[in-house]
Structures are given as C-alpha cells and as structure tokens.
Scaffold this active site. Structure first.
Site, PDB file in Angstrom:
ATOM      1  N   VAL A 185       0.807  -1.230   0.000  1.00  0.00           N
ATOM      2  CA  VAL A 185       0.000   0.000   0.000  1.00  0.00           C
ATOM      3  C   VAL A 185       0.839   1.277   0.000  1.00  0.00           C
ATOM      4  O   VAL A 185       0.287   2.379   0.034  1.00  0.00           O
ATOM      5  CB  VAL A 185      -1.003   0.047   1.183  1.00  0.00           C
ATOM      6  N   LYS A 186       2.155   1.179  -0.046  1.00  0.00           N
ATOM      7  CA  LYS A 186       2.967   2.390  -0.012  1.00  0.00           C
ATOM      8  C   LYS A 186       3.063   3.039  -1.405  1.00  0.00           C
ATOM      9  O   LYS A 186       2.686   2.427  -2.406  1.00  0.00           O
ATOM     10  CB  LYS A 186       4.367   2.052   0.519  1.00  0.00           C
TER      11      LYS A 186
END
Ligand SMILES: *Cc1c(COP(=O)(O)O)cnc(C)c1O
Length: 397
Positions: A185-186
C-alpha cells in the site's frame, strides 16, 4: 499513496528479466544471472532518489526499522522514544531487539512533539524515532537539535513519506538513518520490501551484513564469506526488487498525480472555516500521499467519518478509532501479550503504559481525519469526491 494502483508492462518486463534467468536471490550465482542485479540496481536508483550515500534494501519496512536501530548498536534495555501515532511496526521493531519503546505525544504536525521528546529523555535513552506520518514530517530542526544536544541517534521512519522534503532534503535522509517501506500500500511498492539509508558508512555496512546472516559480502563465493557478527535473514528477493525498480522510475509521475488530486480536495475543503489542516513545518513539502485535517471536536469528527462512509467517500481514516495506528487501541502492547517470555527489563520499562495518558495526542487524533490520495482517480472523480466531502462535513457542522 498506493503504488499498487498503477501497474503495467514496465513491472512485467523487470520481473521477466529475473524469471528468464532463474536467479531469484540477490547475492551470488554470478554466472547464471545474465548481468541482472535488480536489488543492486534499485539500491543505486534509491541513492539518487534519497540523495543518500548508502542504501540497503531489505525485506520490509518493519525490518528496516529494526535493522537501522541494530546497525547503530541499539539493543537490550535501551530506550527508544517514538510517537503515539504511527503504525504498530514502530514498537514491534524496537521490541524485537529487546529495547524499550517510550511512547510520547505528537503535536499538530501529527509527528513527534519536540517538547514531549525532551521530557522523556533518561539515562537509558539511545534513540529518537521520528515517524513521518501520512506524507509529511515533524519539526525536524528542533528534533535534530535535541538529538545533537543529548548525543542521541535520530532515526527517521519515512515509510509513508517517500518524495517529501524538508529544506530541500528528502525525508528519510535527515536523521542518522532513514527507513522506507515498499509494501503493497505504499507510494511505490515491491509487493513487500524496505530500505535503510544512511550517509554513515559503518551503519550501512552493519545493515548490509546484519540483513544477510552477518555475511561480510566481500565478493567471494557465498560459502567462503565469513560472519564478522550475528545477523538474520531480512533479504529482499530479486523478484521484489524488480518490481520496485520499475516503480521507482515512476515516482515523479506518482507524486505529480498525488499533488494534483490533493490540491483539488484541499481547495474544496478550504471553503469550510471549521476545517483546519495539519501543520507542515516551514521549509517542508509533503509527498501529498494523504490529506489531513482537524475538525472542531471528537463528536464532529466521528460524525463526519460516518457521513463519508455513507456517501461512498472511502479511504478516509478517523485514526482515533483505528486498531493499527494509534496508542488508544494498542492493548496487546499495554498488556504485553507475547507468545514468548519477555525480559523483566522490558516488562519493567513498559510499566508506564499502564497509567500514562496522552492528552495532547488525543486532542489532535480525536479531531483528525486522514484521507488517502489515490493515483487512479481521474480529475473528474476527484472533483466529485471533493463535492461529496464538503457536503458530508457541512451536514455535521
Ligand atoms: C508501512 C509502515 C511500516 C512497516 O512497513 P512494512 O513494509 O509493512 O513492514 C513502518 N512504519 C510506518 C510508518 C508504516 O507506514
């Protein structure tokens, strides 16, 4: 923030390079790899991105934080000052080394409060870990001055802030060591992965050896290398690094999209006088991965958060009620629920959590809403979203 939204041929090509020659390991097997060294290439790219002399890729952001601390000699019984608002990885990484997390308040930057840090320093304090939450940063000059004065390490967890800067320096490169995550999710992702960066060669060499069982990496056959000290396996694989290599080249493109989307939402919310944005320190530039704002009180923030959900505005977090990012819900830490025995020293060191309250943090987090900025939104979609957000807030205040 999510790099997982934009995937394509570039990532596929990089991964196929690795699959085609079959060497999934980042070290050794020189003859089989057809010149492909994806992890090494990605480290070189990141040196440039972070304007840092040394970059060590590792298996996750959590590993990066542990490795950064270990590389600088932080271990059993040492106290590490960290914020009440962060991801659980911060205290996990500290406790893995037998060190003691000392939680302290944040300020209106949503990062460590310099006053709270000063008040928490003891004889046992070894490091201050600033977590650059939600794409922005703490008061870096003040935090640096405190660390210099008390001879403490400054560790920067910039897992959520890749691309942000402070006085033209990339976030992550300001402390003695910086940590990044490339989880799914970065802003840019490897699937799983992380990096430790430093301008200090000794710390870097320690990180390099420690993350690969203590291997000295002098360039001999792996079996002939020696182990100057104990380590673990926190290696990244070539497959993960290949994905990251394609992604990192797209960082400027991702940041530009985030900035456009962020500004549309911010301009819309600026019309509401009760909305106050988080403080970004002078000289700081966010990576625009999140838009953070405060509402007048907890009740309003709770209702706005509910209204957002009802009107289909997803990806906005009221962290006060969130299990992962705020001290209020960290019962597993407060009650020391561990699978295995924890040392008496750490138990003793964590006793303060039974009674300590964090009024200043509550004051900010109870009123804060944090909205993820996505890369896949079209301009029209962001504008529609902005309209819905304004309406949802105005319905409450
Ligand atoms: C994601 C994150 C981590 C941990 O990274 P992983 O790669 O998921 O282990 C650590 N700190 C912060 C602030 C994060 O957001």
């Amino acid at each position: 923030m999510p790099g997982f939204e934009l995937f394509g041929d570039l990532e596929r090509k990089q991964v196929n390079d690795v699959l085609d020659n079959g060497v999934l390991m980042r070290y050794g097997f020189d003859g089989m790899r057809n010149g492909h060294w994806k992890a090494k290439e990605l480290e070189a790219e990141l040196q440039n991105t972070f304007q840092s002399k040394h970059v060590q890729l590792v298996s996750s952001g959590t590993a990066a934080v542990s490795i950064a601390l270990a590389s600088a000699g932080v271990g059993a019984g040492d106290e590490v000052i960290m914020p009440t608002f962060t991801f659980v990885a911060s205290f996990e990484a500290i406790m893995m080394l037998g060190a003691i997390p000392i939680l302290v308040d944040i300020d209106d930057t949503l990062c460590l409060s310099p006053e709270a840090v000063t008040a928490a320093i003891t004889q046992k304090t070894k490091a201050v870990m600033v977590v650059q939450m939600c794409g922005s940063m703490g008061q870096m000059d003040a935090l640096k001055a405190i660390c210099d004065k008390h001879d403490l390490l400054l560790i920067e967890d910039a897992c959520q802030a890749i691309g942000g800067t402070y006085k033209n320096q990339p976030l992550g490169s300001i402390g003695h060591l910086g940590c990044f995550s490339f989880d799914f999710v970065k802003t840019i992702t490897c699937g799983e992965g992380g990096a430790v960066i430093s301008n200090n060669k000794d710390y870097y060499i320690n990180a390099d050896h420690y993350s690969d069982h203590g291997h000295d990496h002098v360039g001999l056959d792996r079996g002939a290398e020696t182990h100057p000290f104990l380590g673990y396996n926190f290696r990244i694989s070539e497959l993960h690094a290949a994905v990251g290599l394609a992604q990192v080249k797209r960082l400027p493109e991702f940041l530009a999209i985030q900035k456009r989307n962020y500004n549309i939402l911010r301009d819309a919310l600026s019309q509401i006088s009760e909305v106050v944005f988080r403080t970004v320190p002078d000289g700081g530039v966010e990576n625009y991965g999140f838009l953070n704002f405060f509402l007048p009180d907890l009740e309003i923030a709770t209702n706005v958060s509910e209204n957002f959900k009802e009107s289909g505005v997803d990806g906005c977090f009221h962290y006060y009620n969130n299990n992962w990012h705020y001290v209020r819900k960290w019962d597993h830490l407060k009650k020391l629920k561990s699978l295995f025995p924890i040392s008496e020293e750490v138990k003793e060191g964590l006793k303060y959590l039974e009674t300590k309250t964090f009024k200043t943090s509550d004051h900010y987090i109870s009123r804060n809403i944090s909205c993820l900025i996505k890369l896949s939104w079209t301009e029209a979609e962001v504008k529609r979203r902005a309209g819905k957000m304004v309406e949802a807030i105005q319905n409450v205040i």
